[in-house]
Design a protein around this motif. Structure first.
Motif, short mmCIF file in Angstrom:
data_model
loop_
_atom_site.label_atom_id
_atom_site.label_comp_id
_atom_site.label_asym_id
_atom_site.label_seq_id
_atom_site.Cartn_x
_atom_site.Cartn_y
_atom_site.Cartn_z
N HIS A 1 87.04 55.71 51.84
CA HIS A 1 86.12 55.21 52.86
C HIS A 1 85.04 56.26 53.05
N GLU B 1 85.25 55.23 60.53
CA GLU B 1 84.25 54.29 60.02
C GLU B 1 83.83 53.23 61.05
N TRP B 2 84.52 53.20 62.21
CA TRP B 2 84.17 52.22 63.26
C TRP B 2 83.31 52.85 64.36
N HIS C 1 80.34 49.23 54.28
CA HIS C 1 81.32 48.98 55.33
C HIS C 1 80.67 48.19 56.47
N ASP D 1 86.79 42.55 53.21
CA ASP D 1 87.37 42.88 54.52
C ASP D 1 86.46 42.29 55.60
N GLU E 1 97.76 45.30 54.93
CA GLU E 1 97.18 46.48 55.56
C GLU E 1 98.22 47.22 56.41
C1 GLC Z 1 90.54 47.42 58.70
C2 GLC Z 1 89.42 48.19 59.34
C3 GLC Z 1 88.51 48.79 58.36
C4 GLC Z 1 89.16 49.35 57.14
C5 GLC Z 1 90.21 48.44 56.59
C6 GLC Z 1 90.96 49.07 55.47
O1 GLC Z 1 90.13 46.16 58.33
O2 GLC Z 1 88.65 47.38 60.16
O3 GLC Z 1 87.71 49.75 58.96
O4 GLC Z 1 88.18 49.51 56.20
O5 GLC Z 1 91.08 48.07 57.59
O6 GLC Z 1 92.15 48.44 55.24
#
Ligand code: GLC
Length: 444
Positions: free
Chosen positions: A47, A58-59, A106, A206, A254
């Motif tokens: 990421h 990343e958020w 992203h 995603d 996930e």
């Molecule tokens: C979730 C998160 C995201 C990440 C992803 C990876 O969806 O929102 O930020 O990239 O998981 O599995």
């Protein structure tokens, strides 16, 4: 009459486009790619984007309640002077990975590749000016690693993306939402990715969960058809947390092993027994993008155990690293990669090229198999029943057993097979090979 035929023909064309993926038959090249993908159990997830500069995951655009007009200024300072794609790819290869999945764009909407759709990308919008996706794609090809790209369906930057559940307060104008326009943008970008990077082997979607309302139509199968029409071998996965949708080539889980739902957000009820499976999780125990505050990473042993448990369920493990803003991989990540590599150099053949067995997870561990070998992975030696001198492993067998040995030393282990099909192996009382003591059963 002619008019009616024309109308019927047009309707049929429309329906055939929409249902193209409902009747999806993967090409031979796609089936081969699936097999290759599932034959190496370890993947490295990356990421990386301008969010790395804030060091808060990343958020951060959403979680930090920032305005995109301010957040996006980070692009003008993005200059990861230490970035060396060849060095990264070598570290992944040395760790025993078979493939790499990098974020191409992203949720913050910043593209890590050159795109004609907007200047908000790493080549045109930063002083760095280098194509990160292109460089890593080439470096992975040079190392013989498969290369996949993460692609966000949702976008907190573009005004044509219809507002979903997340990122509603980034200051976007709300009167320009237009899914037709946004859908077209995604199609153009996906075409760019698939044609500009010939080594690209998969797209990892995603964000579908951003629109749960029934009235919203992502036209996801049109998007899948678009990809497969450009490159039939391209594997499509989607981190949507629901059951597999037609047109997908692998199933994603996930932060959970297939079939488990400890996170509570996985609302699938079936694990595919046809498609390759992939569990993804992070090395640090937090966000996916670089987080400056994170000090605790999963240990090498914990990652190896996850890898074993995944392989025993027919699944790959995609383990994530958030590279630093300077272009380096965090020291802890490098340490884990090194540890993984040391383990893989001895044990990779007990997970790569294997499938699940009929033996369910046991108190002592899990198992994997090839056509003519079964590997018992003892993760908790204390759970082997023992009389203090020797231990005993008992597993069901349906095939003839030619021999049983300790995998590393090759030392034969005594065994018997009962009439009702149970194999009993005499083991050391508490075998010691942390994190995994492997017994190899050779089948006739
Ligand atoms: C979730 C998160 C995201 C990440 C992803 C990876 O969806 O929102 O930020 O990239 O998981 O599995």
């Amino acid at each position: 009459m002619k008019k009616i035929i024309t109308v019927i023909f047009a309707a049929a064309l429309f329906l055939s486009a929409a249902s193209a993926q409902e009747n999806y038959v993967p090409s031979q090249s796609n089936l081969d790619a699936r097999q290759e993908f599932a034959s190496t159990r370890l993947g490295i997830f990356l990421h990386w984007g301008i969010y790395a500069m804030y060091g808060q995951g990343e958020w951060y655009l959403r979680d930090g309640r920032l305005l995109d007009s301010e957040y996006s200024k980070a692009a003008k300072g993005f200059y990861p002077i230490e970035f060396d794609a060849a060095e990264w790819a070598k570290a992944f290869k040395d760790a025993g990975a078979g493939y790499v999945t990098l974020t191409s764009r992203h949720h913050d909407g910043f593209s890590m590749f050159k795109t004609a759709t907007s200047d908000y990308n790493v080549v045109d919008g930063t002083p760095f000016g280098r194509d990160v996706v292109g460089e890593l794609c080439q470096a992975c090809a040079d190392e013989g690693l498969r290369f996949h790209l993460y692609y966000s369906l949702l976008d907190w930057h573009r005004e044509d993306y219809p507002l979903g559940e997340t990122g509603r307060d980034t200051g976007r104008r709300k009167d320009r939402q237009d899914y037709d326009s946004y859908f077209n943008f995604m199609k153009i970008q996906l075409k760019e990715l698939l044609t500009n990077y010939p080594h690209l082997g998969g797209i990892w979607f995603d964000g579908l969960w951003d629109h749960k309302e029934k009235t919203f139509d992502w036209r996801i199968q049109d998007l899948y058809a678009h990809i497969h029409s450009i490159k039939p071998s391209c594997l499509i996965g989607n981190n949507h947390h629901i059951n597999v949708i037609k047109g997908e080539d692998f199933q994603i889980f996930e932060r959970d092993l297939p079939g488990q739902n400890s996170t509570g957000w996985n609302s699938y009820d079936s694990v595919s027994d046809v498609l390759p499976l992939e569990m993804c999780t992070t090395m640090p125990n937090g966000a996916w993008g670089y987080e400056v505050k994170v000090t605790s990473y999963k240990s090498t042993e914990e990652i190896i155990i996850l890898l074993l448990k995944s392989a025993a369920l027919n699944s790959n493990l995609l383990i994530n690293i958030g590279p630093q803003p300077d272009g380096n991989l965090p020291a802890q990540a490098l340490d884990r990669l090194k540890g993984l590599g040391e383990w893989m150099r001895t044990y990779s053949s007990t997970i790569n090229g294997t499938t699940a067995t009929a033996i369910p997870e046991q108190a002592w561990g899990v198992s994997t198999r090839t056509r003519d070998k079964v590997f018992l992975h003892v993760i908790k030696p204390k759970e082997i029943p023992s009389n203090g001198v020797t231990g005993r492993l008992v597993v069901p067998v349906t095939e003839k057993v030619a021999g049983v040995k300790e995998f590393v030393s090759g030392k034969p282990l005594p065994f018997t097979v009962s009439k009702d099909g149970f194999l009993t192996i005499t083991t050391p009382s508490k075998p010691d090979a942390s994190p995994d003591w492997v017994v190899e059963i050779d089948l006739k």
